[in-house]
Structures are given as structure tokens and as C-alpha cells.
Design a protein around this motif. Sequence first.
Motif, PDB file in Angstrom:
ATOM      1  N   LEU A 175       0.839  -1.122  -0.024  1.00 34.51           N
ATOM      2  CA  LEU A 175       0.043   0.066  -0.121  1.00 34.51           C
ATOM      3  C   LEU A 175       0.781   1.252   0.011  1.00 34.51           C
ATOM      4  CD1 LEU A 175      -2.728   1.131   0.190  1.00 34.51           C
ATOM      5  CD2 LEU A 175      -2.766   1.095   2.488  1.00 34.51           C
ATOM      6  N   PRO A 176       1.591   1.377   0.733  1.00 36.91           N
ATOM      7  CA  PRO A 176       2.759   2.475   0.842  1.00 36.91           C
ATOM      8  C   PRO A 176       3.373   2.800  -0.535  1.00 36.91           C
ATOM      9  CG  PRO A 176       3.196   1.636   3.062  1.00 36.91           C
ATOM     10  CD  PRO A 176       2.211   0.618   1.976  1.00 36.91           C
ATOM     11  N   LEU A 190      10.601   0.519  -1.595  1.00 39.75           N
ATOM     12  CA  LEU A 190       9.890   2.024  -1.120  1.00 39.75           C
ATOM     13  C   LEU A 190      10.551   3.188  -1.598  1.00 39.75           C
ATOM     14  CD1 LEU A 190       8.415   0.736   2.548  1.00 39.75           C
ATOM     15  CD2 LEU A 190       7.129   1.108   0.428  1.00 39.75           C
ATOM     16  N   LEU A 214       0.963   4.147  -2.807  1.00 38.78           N
ATOM     17  CA  LEU A 214       0.553   5.444  -2.645  1.00 38.78           C
ATOM     18  C   LEU A 214       1.853   6.590  -2.960  1.00 38.78           C
ATOM     19  CD1 LEU A 214      -1.208   5.241   0.815  1.00 38.78           C
ATOM     20  CD2 LEU A 214      -2.065   5.691  -1.391  1.00 38.78           C
ATOM     21  N   VAL A 215       3.128   5.973  -2.883  1.00 38.94           N
ATOM     22  CA  VAL A 215       4.166   6.853  -3.071  1.00 38.94           C
ATOM     23  C   VAL A 215       4.547   6.456  -4.730  1.00 38.94           C
ATOM     24  CG1 VAL A 215       6.898   6.973  -2.737  1.00 38.94           C
ATOM     25  CG2 VAL A 215       5.298   6.787  -0.900  1.00 38.94           C
TER      26      VAL A 215
END
Length: 188
Positions: A39-40, A135, A43-44
Motif C-alpha cells: 500500500l505505501p 519503497l 501511494l508513493v
Amino acid sequence: MKPVITTDDKGRKVFTLQLDQLQVYALIFIIPLILLFGLPFYLVWGENAFTALRFRSFLFLTVFILGGVAVHELLHGITWALFAKKGFRSISFGIKWEYLTPYCHCSEPLKVWQFVAGALAPAVIMGFLPAVSALFTGNTLLMCFGIFYFWAASADILTVWLMRRLKKNQLVSDHPKELGFIVEEGKK
């Protein structure tokens, strides 16, 4: 998931996990991993990490899975061999064909912290570190790799969770035939 706790013929506590139940827990474990990393990442970077596998060849996916599984078990073995008095002579590898589950086994007792280090080495090296790196870099294949191999370590993570109340210098033995461990009472 509750472990099966028994006593062996030497009076030691034996903690084992049922592989059929573990497979259900492993399926559930993927949800928090996707929420924690996927999810992160989405989103990023605005991309689904699993799109990295799209258009990949069968050969690539075979190497991705089988090669990674071999490295996963090798990381257990290398780490445990560093702590075992007999080194790699105490390490064996195999497959439980009934469940299509590869394994690494250490035949000598280790301190809990040593056992935990070996149990978590694949989760950290193949799961956590690649996912965190992805990430920052936006690499979808690295994120997919990290989530997949963190998930592949779910049995190891559950085993470590079962050890949480043991003292770090308490000796434990890897169960020779099942997923689990034996507490070496009174030995340090």
C-alpha cells in the motif's frame, strides 16, 4: 495458531506447528504484508508491485520461486552454521514432499537468540530489506520480491513468536522431523 506442546522421552518440552494449519495462517499473513509494504508503495509510486511479474517468462518465474526458495533455506543454514560448534556438519536440507515444503535443519542445540537469528535471516535479507529498498527506489520487481519472500518466511516468524517467552541464552534444538523446536531444560 496454537502449537502442539508435548514432552519427549527426555522430559523436554517440544513445540511443533501443524503444516496444514500453518498454510492457512500463511495465506492470512499476506494481508498485513501488502498493507505494510504494498500500500505505501502504491501511494508513493502509483504502481501495484505485482505488476512486475506481468509479461515475465515461465523460466523467470521458475527461477524467481525455486531459486529464491533455495537461497531462503541456505540463509538458514549459513546463519545456524556460524553458531553451531560443528558448523555446516550440523546442517541438513530437504523437502517434506507431502506439503511441498523445503526445510533446513540444525542438528545441534543453539541459544534462543542464535536460533532466532537463523530463523529470521531469510525474512530480513530476502523480505524486509528488499521491500524497504523498493519503497525508496520505486522498483516494482524488488517490492514484489520483498513481499513474496517475507511471506515465504511466515512459518519462521511464527516459530520465533512461539519462542518469545524463552530466555535468550536458553538452549533449543530444531525439531528433527517437524516444524518446531525442543527446549533443552536447565541447559545454558
